[in-house]
Write a protein that holds these residues in place. Structure first.
Motif, PDB file in Angstrom:
ATOM      1  N   LEU A 251     -16.877  -5.329  18.433  1.00 13.79           N
ATOM      2  CA  LEU A 251     -17.823  -4.329  17.944  1.00 13.79           C
ATOM      3  C   LEU A 251     -17.862  -4.314  16.417  1.00 13.79           C
ATOM      4  CD1 LEU A 251     -17.061  -1.443  20.458  1.00 13.79           C
ATOM      5  CD2 LEU A 251     -19.247  -2.627  20.215  1.00 13.79           C
ATOM      6  N   VAL A 252     -16.686  -4.411  15.792  1.00 12.65           N
ATOM      7  CA  VAL A 252     -16.637  -4.438  14.327  1.00 12.65           C
ATOM      8  C   VAL A 252     -17.338  -5.688  13.798  1.00 12.65           C
ATOM      9  CG1 VAL A 252     -15.109  -4.616  12.319  1.00 12.65           C
ATOM     10  CG2 VAL A 252     -14.551  -3.023  14.166  1.00 12.65           C
ATOM     11  N   SER A 253     -17.132  -6.826  14.491  1.00 14.89           N
ATOM     12  CA  SER A 253     -17.785  -8.079  14.062  1.00 14.89           C
ATOM     13  C   SER A 253     -19.300  -7.990  14.170  1.00 14.89           C
ATOM     14  CB  SER A 253     -17.274  -9.256  14.910  1.00 14.89           C
ATOM     15  OG  SER A 253     -17.824  -9.232  16.218  1.00 14.89           O
ATOM     16  N   GLN A 254     -19.780  -7.067  15.016  1.00 17.06           N
ATOM     17  CA  GLN A 254     -21.218  -6.875  15.186  1.00 17.06           C
ATOM     18  C   GLN A 254     -21.765  -5.793  14.264  1.00 17.06           C
ATOM     19  OE1 GLN A 254     -23.205  -8.838  17.390  1.00 17.06           O
ATOM     20  NE2 GLN A 254     -21.290  -9.992  17.295  1.00 17.06           N
ATOM     21  N   GLY A 255     -20.929  -5.357  13.321  1.00 17.93           N
ATOM     22  CA  GLY A 255     -21.385  -4.396  12.321  1.00 17.93           C
ATOM     23  C   GLY A 255     -21.349  -2.949  12.767  1.00 17.93           C
ATOM     24  N   ALA A 256     -20.487  -2.620  13.715  1.00 16.32           N
ATOM     25  CA  ALA A 256     -20.401  -1.243  14.210  1.00 16.32           C
ATOM     26  C   ALA A 256     -19.163  -0.533  13.675  1.00 16.32           C
ATOM     27  CB  ALA A 256     -20.378  -1.232  15.734  1.00 16.32           C
ATOM     28  N   GLU A 257     -19.229   0.780  13.663  1.00 16.87           N
ATOM     29  CA  GLU A 257     -18.044   1.612  13.423  1.00 16.87           C
ATOM     30  C   GLU A 257     -17.515   2.036  14.787  1.00 16.87           C
ATOM     31  OE1 GLU A 257     -16.895   6.125  12.107  1.00 16.87           O
ATOM     32  OE2 GLU A 257     -18.586   5.200  11.059  1.00 16.87           O
ATOM     33  N   ASN A 388     -26.321   6.920  24.494  1.00 16.70           N
ATOM     34  CA  ASN A 388     -26.629   5.516  24.801  1.00 16.70           C
ATOM     35  C   ASN A 388     -25.350   4.909  25.379  1.00 16.70           C
ATOM     36  OD1 ASN A 388     -27.623   2.868  24.814  1.00 16.70           O
ATOM     37  ND2 ASN A 388     -27.225   2.562  22.633  1.00 16.70           N
ATOM     38  N   ILE A 389     -25.194   5.025  26.693  1.00 16.02           N
ATOM     39  CA  ILE A 389     -23.934   4.679  27.347  1.00 16.02           C
ATOM     40  C   ILE A 389     -24.087   3.425  28.207  1.00 16.02           C
ATOM     41  CG2 ILE A 389     -22.033   5.558  28.761  1.00 16.02           C
ATOM     42  CD1 ILE A 389     -23.154   8.387  28.324  1.00 16.02           C
ATOM     43  N   VAL A 390     -23.127   2.513  28.069  1.00 15.61           N
ATOM     44  CA  VAL A 390     -23.121   1.324  28.901  1.00 15.61           C
ATOM     45  C   VAL A 390     -21.749   1.197  29.569  1.00 15.61           C
ATOM     46  CG1 VAL A 390     -22.428  -0.149  26.950  1.00 15.61           C
ATOM     47  CG2 VAL A 390     -23.486  -1.173  28.971  1.00 15.61           C
ATOM     48  N   ALA A 391     -21.751   0.988  30.874  1.00 13.37           N
ATOM     49  CA  ALA A 391     -20.502   0.791  31.625  1.00 13.37           C
ATOM     50  C   ALA A 391     -20.238  -0.706  31.739  1.00 13.37           C
ATOM     51  CB  ALA A 391     -20.619   1.417  33.011  1.00 13.37           C
ATOM     52  N   ILE A 392     -19.066  -1.127  31.305  1.00 16.82           N
ATOM     53  CA  ILE A 392     -18.691  -2.531  31.356  1.00 16.82           C
ATOM     54  C   ILE A 392     -17.507  -2.704  32.299  1.00 16.82           C
ATOM     55  CG2 ILE A 392     -17.945  -4.552  30.048  1.00 16.82           C
ATOM     56  CD1 ILE A 392     -20.699  -3.617  29.251  1.00 16.82           C
ATOM     57  N   ASP A 393     -17.689  -3.517  33.335  1.00 13.27           N
ATOM     58  CA  ASP A 393     -16.608  -3.797  34.282  1.00 13.27           C
ATOM     59  C   ASP A 393     -15.789  -4.987  33.798  1.00 13.27           C
ATOM     60  OD1 ASP A 393     -17.387  -1.756  35.930  1.00 13.27           O
ATOM     61  OD2 ASP A 393     -18.513  -3.023  37.304  1.00 13.27           O
ATOM     62  N   TYR A 394     -14.476  -4.873  33.960  1.00 18.65           N
ATOM     63  CA  TYR A 394     -13.563  -5.961  33.597  1.00 18.65           C
ATOM     64  C   TYR A 394     -12.760  -6.373  34.821  1.00 18.65           C
ATOM     65  CZ  TYR A 394     -14.642  -4.876  28.737  1.00 18.65           C
ATOM     66  OH  TYR A 394     -15.301  -4.682  27.538  1.00 18.65           O
ATOM     67  N   ASP A 395     -12.837  -7.648  35.155  1.00 19.55           N
ATOM     68  CA  ASP A 395     -12.030  -8.202  36.235  1.00 19.55           C
ATOM     69  C   ASP A 395     -11.979  -9.721  36.048  1.00 19.55           C
ATOM     70  OD1 ASP A 395     -14.498  -9.136  37.134  1.00 19.55           O
ATOM     71  OD2 ASP A 395     -14.062  -8.676  39.237  1.00 19.55           O
ATOM     72  N   ALA A 398     -15.364 -11.532  35.808  1.00 19.77           N
ATOM     73  CA  ALA A 398     -16.353 -11.100  34.823  1.00 19.77           C
ATOM     74  C   ALA A 398     -16.287 -12.008  33.597  1.00 19.77           C
ATOM     75  CB  ALA A 398     -16.101  -9.651  34.419  1.00 19.77           C
ATOM     76  N   THR A 399     -17.435 -12.488  33.135  1.00 23.92           N
ATOM     77  CA  THR A 399     -17.451 -13.384  31.987  1.00 23.92           C
ATOM     78  C   THR A 399     -17.625 -12.592  30.697  1.00 23.92           C
ATOM     79  OG1 THR A 399     -19.848 -13.709  32.053  1.00 23.92           O
ATOM     80  CG2 THR A 399     -18.486 -15.197  33.390  1.00 23.92           C
ATOM     81  N   LYS A 400     -16.947 -13.035  29.656  1.00 28.13           N
ATOM     82  CA  LYS A 400     -17.038 -12.374  28.353  1.00 28.13           C
ATOM     83  C   LYS A 400     -18.468 -12.456  27.809  1.00 28.13           C
ATOM     84  CE  LYS A 400     -14.631 -11.975  23.935  1.00 28.13           C
ATOM     85  NZ  LYS A 400     -15.834 -11.728  23.128  1.00 28.13           N
ATOM     86  N   VAL A 401     -19.143 -13.550  28.079  1.00 27.19           N
ATOM     87  CA  VAL A 401     -20.514 -13.715  27.598  1.00 27.19           C
ATOM     88  C   VAL A 401     -21.407 -12.613  28.147  1.00 27.19           C
ATOM     89  CG1 VAL A 401     -22.566 -15.179  27.670  1.00 27.19           C
ATOM     90  CG2 VAL A 401     -20.316 -16.198  27.281  1.00 27.19           C
ATOM     91  N   ASN A 402     -21.290 -12.342  29.453  1.00 30.25           N
ATOM     92  CA  ASN A 402     -22.091 -11.297  30.072  1.00 30.25           C
ATOM     93  C   ASN A 402     -21.741  -9.927  29.500  1.00 30.25           C
ATOM     94  OD1 ASN A 402     -22.204  -9.171  32.586  1.00 30.25           O
ATOM     95  ND2 ASN A 402     -23.955 -10.559  32.589  1.00 30.25           N
ATOM     96  N   GLN A 403     -20.435  -9.674  29.318  1.00 31.87           N
ATOM     97  CA  GLN A 403     -19.991  -8.394  28.751  1.00 31.87           C
ATOM     98  C   GLN A 403     -20.537  -8.227  27.336  1.00 31.87           C
ATOM     99  OE1 GLN A 403     -15.818  -9.059  29.177  1.00 31.87           O
ATOM    100  NE2 GLN A 403     -15.714  -8.309  31.280  1.00 31.87           N
ATOM    101  N   ASP A 404     -20.407  -9.273  26.523  1.00 28.63           N
ATOM    102  CA  ASP A 404     -20.871  -9.212  25.132  1.00 28.63           C
ATOM    103  C   ASP A 404     -22.377  -8.994  25.058  1.00 28.63           C
ATOM    104  OD1 ASP A 404     -18.280  -9.635  24.394  1.00 28.63           O
ATOM    105  OD2 ASP A 404     -18.554 -11.684  23.674  1.00 28.63           O
ATOM    106  N   ASN A 405     -23.117  -9.643  25.938  1.00 23.23           N
ATOM    107  CA  ASN A 405     -24.578  -9.500  25.913  1.00 23.23           C
ATOM    108  C   ASN A 405     -25.008  -8.079  26.256  1.00 23.23           C
ATOM    109  OD1 ASN A 405     -25.101 -12.129  25.128  1.00 23.23           O
ATOM    110  ND2 ASN A 405     -25.367 -12.893  27.217  1.00 23.23           N
TER     111      ASN A 405
END
Length: 426
Positions: A251-257, A388-395, A398-405
């Protein structure tokens, strides 16, 4: 051992091992863990917080834990076994794992770990349980009041440093300056603990005020608005970079706080549940009484954090008593499985303090998180249209590319909102 039997006696950690064995601890909260490691070392234990990560950890976990089992369990067990695979002191190590004691699958980690160790050929290695529910009374791992006081102080300092680091890391003009300040203070506090200082109310107030002032003095570039993103979810996935694929750094690399609620919230949530058990369900009168006493003790230290940061230009965190009340009308306080009403309350608080973009990080199939996270998102958005809420599943699948997108999509919406706000003020 090819087959486990019900009468198989797992090895226990005893007091004679304190000076000879190294205690391995799973990684999670980096700042807090560094302070915990210092506290335990000063108590005479040999401690090592594991840093091994990568795909090998997941692969080892999949060998010995069913992929339908809680993803944090798979990662923790995988990290243990991967670490053991690369050691040559196997006869002098002990594994430390926490147990919540609730209905969550996390309460079964220790049993899964012991079975996995036997299957992996490490059945002779003891596992020690760290819990507040007396789930295992003969582990040989004991805390004195002095040590408990240091641990509480470590949590207070850890939360203060983590909060201030997140408030400044995305804005420092000199890369790495905020991280260096964290490292310097971790060492300074550890040295104080070693000399018998840093745990009194007076010492903590002095330290926290100075920590807040040091972060306030950092040279920050505040010329451009950044998307403010909060992270909530299951406690391990929320805090452990191994579990969330280094979500904060991404998130920081994407310019977020980035803002991650502190460990105090989970501790106070657990204590309040002891009170609600009596008030709602009519059970545990003594536990409720003791919980109220402990609540007063922790609230005084929570006040130190907020008062210290309030003396700077940095906006402090909210009191947990306020956070707790935010879940009312959305989710009942009787809902306490896993992160329960805490997850809802933290999302409500994040929106209230300006972090309306939220990543709800959860293990796939985690029922408490799906109910208390995904299940309340519609209600939160009704109450706060800006959420603006997004739920991200981790298992494992799950691919990092999909999570990042999916996170990038959430950030694009956040940036559009910032642009609209800026245009509206022109």
């Amino acid at each position: 051992m090819d087959q486990l039997t019900e009468d198989y006696q797992y090895p226990k950690f005893n007091k004679s091992m304190i000076k000879t064995h190294t205690i391995l601890i799973p990684s999670m909260l980096d700042i807090h863990m560094a302070l915990f490691e210092s506290v335990l070392t000063q108590c005479g234990y040999k401690v090592e917080v594991m840093q091994n990560q990568g795909h090998e950890v997941v692969e080892e976990g999949l060998k010995y834990v069913h992929n339908d089992t809680c993803y944090p369990a798979l990662l923790v067990i995988g990290q243990f076994i991967d670490n053991l695979n690369h050691r040559n002191d196997l006869d002098r190590v002990v594994l430390l794992i926490t147990q919540t004691g609730g209905g969550c699958r996390a309460s079964n980690y220790i049993h899964l770990l012991r079975k996995a160790l036997v299957k992996a050929g490490y059945g002779y290695i003891p596992v020690v349980s760290l819990n507040a529910n007396r789930l295992e009374k003969d582990s040989g791992f004991e805390f004195s009041f002095k040590t408990i006081k240091k641990v509480v102080s470590a949590v207070t300092y850890g939360d203060t440093l983590m909060y201030l680091y997140n408030k400044t890391r995305s804005y420092v003009k000199v890369p790495g300056e905020a991280k260096k300040l964290v490292d310097d203070w971790v060492k300074k506090i550890s040295d104080q603990f070693d000399s018998g200082k840093g745990t009194s109310y007076k010492d903590m107030r002095k330290n926290i005020n100075q920590i807040a002032q040091d972060f306030d003095n950092l040279d920050l570039d505040l010329s451009h608005a950044k998307p403010k993103v909060g992270i909530v979810g299951e406690i391990y996935i929320k805090y452990a970079s191994l579990g969330n694929n280094h979500l904060e750094d991404f998130l920081v690399s994407q310019g977020a706080e980035v803002m991650v609620p502190g460990l105090y919230g989970f501790a106070l949530y657990s204590i309040y549940n002891g009170i609600y058990d009596y008030e709602i369900y009519g059970r545990g009168k003594l536990k409720a009484f003791l919980s109220k006493l402990l609540l007063k003790y922790l609230k005084r230290r929570e006040k130190l954090m907020i008062n210290g940061i309030s003396k700077t230009k940095i906006t402090p965190m909210k009191y947990f008593s306020h956070t707790k009340d935010l879940s009312e009308g959305v989710l009942d306080h009787g809902t306490k499985m896993g992160e329960g009403w805490l997850l809802t309350a933290e999302m409500m608080e994040l929106v209230e303090i300006g972090y309306s973009n939220i990543v709800c990080a959860q293990p796939f199939g985690c029922l408490p998180n799906h109910i208390c996270g995904k299940g309340v998102m519609k209600k939160i958005k009704m109450l706060h249209p800006s959420a603006n809420i997004v739920a991200i599943d981790y298992d494992p699948s799950a691919t990092k590319v999909n999570q990042d997108n999916r996170i990038k999509l959430m950030l694009s919406i956040a940036r559009e909102s910032i642009k609209d706000d800026e245009e509206a003020t022109l």
